[in-house]
Design a protein around this motif. Structure first.
Motif, mmCIF file in Angstrom:
data_model
loop_
_atom_site.group_PDB
_atom_site.id
_atom_site.type_symbol
_atom_site.label_atom_id
_atom_site.label_comp_id
_atom_site.label_asym_id
_atom_site.label_seq_id
_atom_site.Cartn_x
_atom_site.Cartn_y
_atom_site.Cartn_z
ATOM 1 N N THR A 17 -0.707 4.967 0.603
ATOM 2 C CA THR A 17 0.344 4.389 1.442
ATOM 3 C C THR A 17 0.828 3.048 0.897
ATOM 4 O O THR A 17 1.796 2.487 1.397
ATOM 5 N N ILE A 18 0.138 2.537 -0.134
ATOM 6 C CA ILE A 18 0.476 1.236 -0.708
ATOM 7 C C ILE A 18 1.113 1.377 -2.083
ATOM 8 O O ILE A 18 2.134 0.754 -2.370
ATOM 9 N N LEU A 19 0.523 2.211 -2.932
ATOM 10 C CA LEU A 19 1.020 2.385 -4.289
ATOM 11 C C LEU A 19 2.142 3.417 -4.337
ATOM 12 O O LEU A 19 2.118 4.392 -3.583
ATOM 13 N N PRO A 20 3.108 3.225 -5.226
ATOM 14 C CA PRO A 20 4.095 4.275 -5.443
ATOM 15 C C PRO A 20 3.403 5.575 -5.842
ATOM 16 O O PRO A 20 2.309 5.565 -6.410
ATOM 17 N N LYS A 21 4.034 6.700 -5.557
ATOM 18 C CA LYS A 21 3.417 8.008 -5.730
ATOM 19 C C LYS A 21 2.888 8.223 -7.141
ATOM 20 O O LYS A 21 1.752 8.669 -7.331
ATOM 21 N N GLU A 22 3.699 7.907 -8.154
ATOM 22 C CA GLU A 22 3.265 8.149 -9.532
ATOM 23 C C GLU A 22 2.100 7.244 -9.914
ATOM 24 O O GLU A 22 1.176 7.671 -10.611
ATOM 25 N N ALA A 23 2.134 5.997 -9.481
ATOM 26 C CA ALA A 23 1.041 5.075 -9.791
ATOM 27 C C ALA A 23 -0.256 5.529 -9.132
ATOM 28 O O ALA A 23 -1.332 5.477 -9.738
ATOM 29 N N ALA A 24 -0.166 5.984 -7.875
ATOM 30 C CA ALA A 24 -1.353 6.474 -7.176
ATOM 31 C C ALA A 24 -1.920 7.702 -7.874
ATOM 32 O O ALA A 24 -3.141 7.858 -8.004
ATOM 33 N N GLY A 25 -1.047 8.595 -8.348
ATOM 34 C CA GLY A 25 -1.503 9.787 -9.055
ATOM 35 C C GLY A 25 -2.190 9.445 -10.359
ATOM 36 O O GLY A 25 -3.218 10.037 -10.714
ATOM 37 N N THR A 26 -1.641 8.478 -11.084
ATOM 38 C CA THR A 26 -2.264 8.041 -12.339
ATOM 39 C C THR A 26 -3.630 7.427 -12.086
ATOM 40 O O THR A 26 -4.597 7.703 -12.798
ATOM 41 N N LEU A 27 -3.713 6.591 -11.064
ATOM 42 C CA LEU A 27 -4.985 5.961 -10.721
ATOM 43 C C LEU A 27 -6.030 7.006 -10.377
ATOM 44 O O LEU A 27 -7.195 6.907 -10.802
ATOM 45 N N GLU A 28 -5.640 8.026 -9.634
ATOM 46 C CA GLU A 28 -6.578 9.084 -9.268
ATOM 47 C C GLU A 28 -7.117 9.797 -10.497
ATOM 48 O O GLU A 28 -8.317 10.078 -10.598
ATOM 49 N N GLU A 29 -6.262 10.089 -11.472
ATOM 50 C CA GLU A 29 -6.714 10.722 -12.708
ATOM 51 C C GLU A 29 -7.674 9.825 -13.468
ATOM 52 O O GLU A 29 -8.640 10.304 -14.084
ATOM 53 N N GLN A 30 -7.416 8.539 -13.439
ATOM 54 C CA GLN A 30 -8.225 7.597 -14.196
ATOM 55 C C GLN A 30 -9.640 7.446 -13.634
ATOM 56 O O GLN A 30 -10.600 7.295 -14.390
ATOM 57 N N VAL A 31 -9.779 7.456 -12.315
ATOM 58 C CA VAL A 31 -11.091 7.180 -11.728
ATOM 59 C C VAL A 31 -11.906 8.439 -11.462
ATOM 60 O O VAL A 31 -13.115 8.350 -11.239
#
Length: 267
Positions: free
Chosen positions: A98-112
């Motif tokens: 709800t805070i990060l833009p959709k693409e940034a949140a998706g990238t973060l999820e892949e990273q962690v």
């Protein structure tokens, strides 16, 4: 001191943990370890993050772009470090959508996702029996730089480092202090709107080693003398106006092998 392995995915995401505490219980009387005993007088967070003034935008980048990035980073950092609702979260990443833009949140999820401690890679999460006492103390710092991608296109990297100290209590035990350095960053090209790249890393000071790997949560170190030594280094960094993440030897990574050693009782 140990470090979780770095990830390199979209841009980079180094999830690091300073785990220099001993897992052996202290053989002497418990040492007092509080904000007062550490002479720590940083500002109290009270659930909010108030970063210093934003650096000037680098040449070729609009100040408004940097301001948008800073606004997102501040909300991201606040949610994952000083917001009490996040300290016991079982899924801190979902709360960031709800805070990060959709693409940034998706990238973060892949990273962690492949991390040994995926929740701690995202937020300062405490063990079930750990109570945060009062309000944490916090300082923060910005870092801005430009880099070139493999196609020689220039992008800007804006990072916000938080240095948060928590007084905590494990069960009915004595008060202890855990410190966490966390860097959260976004990358953007001059024409980027909100499809940012994400960067980041974290290190803890004063928490138990194996709890990071096994429980994916912060629990106070059982050796307060060792914790004090670690926290002195943390406080030095927190008193600085510059972003700093201590470099740690490769052999001190908290990886799958270290996790297995913890499970086997060999640490």
């Amino acid at each position: 001191m140990r470090r979780l392995p770095a990830l390199v995915l979209a841009i980079a995401f180094a999830c690091a943990a300073c785990t220099s505490g001993s897992e052996e219980p202290s053989r002497t009387a418990p040492e007092e370890l509080t904000f007062a005993s550490l002479q720590l007088d940083w500002p109290e967070a009270q659930g909010r993050l108030d970063p210093p003034a934003l650096p000037a935008a680098p040449e070729g980048f609009d100040a408004k772009l940097l301001e948008r990035m800073a606004k997102t980073l501040t909300a991201w950092a606040q949610q994952t470090t000083v917001d009490p609702d996040g300290w016991g979260s079982n899924d801190p990443l979902s709360e960031l959508r709800t805070i990060l833009p959709k693409e940034a949140a998706g990238t973060l999820e892949e990273q962690v996702r492949p991390e040994v401690s995926p929740n701690l890679a995202v937020a300062n999460v405490f063990g079930d029996d750990v109570t945060v006492v009062g309000s944490p103390m916090v300082t923060s710092a910005w870092r801005v730089a430009t880099e070139e991608d493999p196609a020689d296109e220039t992008f800007v990297r804006l990072e916000l480092q938080t240095r948060v100290a928590y007084e905590v209590r494990l069960g009915d035990g004595d008060t202890r202090v855990i410190g966490v350095l966390r860097v959260q960053g976004l990358t953007a090209y001059p024409d980027t709107t909100d499809d940012y790249g994400t960067v980041g890393g974290w290190q803890e000071f004063g928490a138990g080693d194996c709890a990071l790997a096994i429980d994916d949560a912060l629990v106070p170190d059982s050796d307060p003398a060792q914790a004090r030594k670690d926290l002195e280094a943390f406080i030095r960094i927190g008193n600085s106006s510059k972003v700093e993440m201590p470099e740690l030897p490769v052999q001190e990574k908290v990886d799958d092998e270290y996790l297995q050693r913890c499970r086997d009782g060999q640490v």
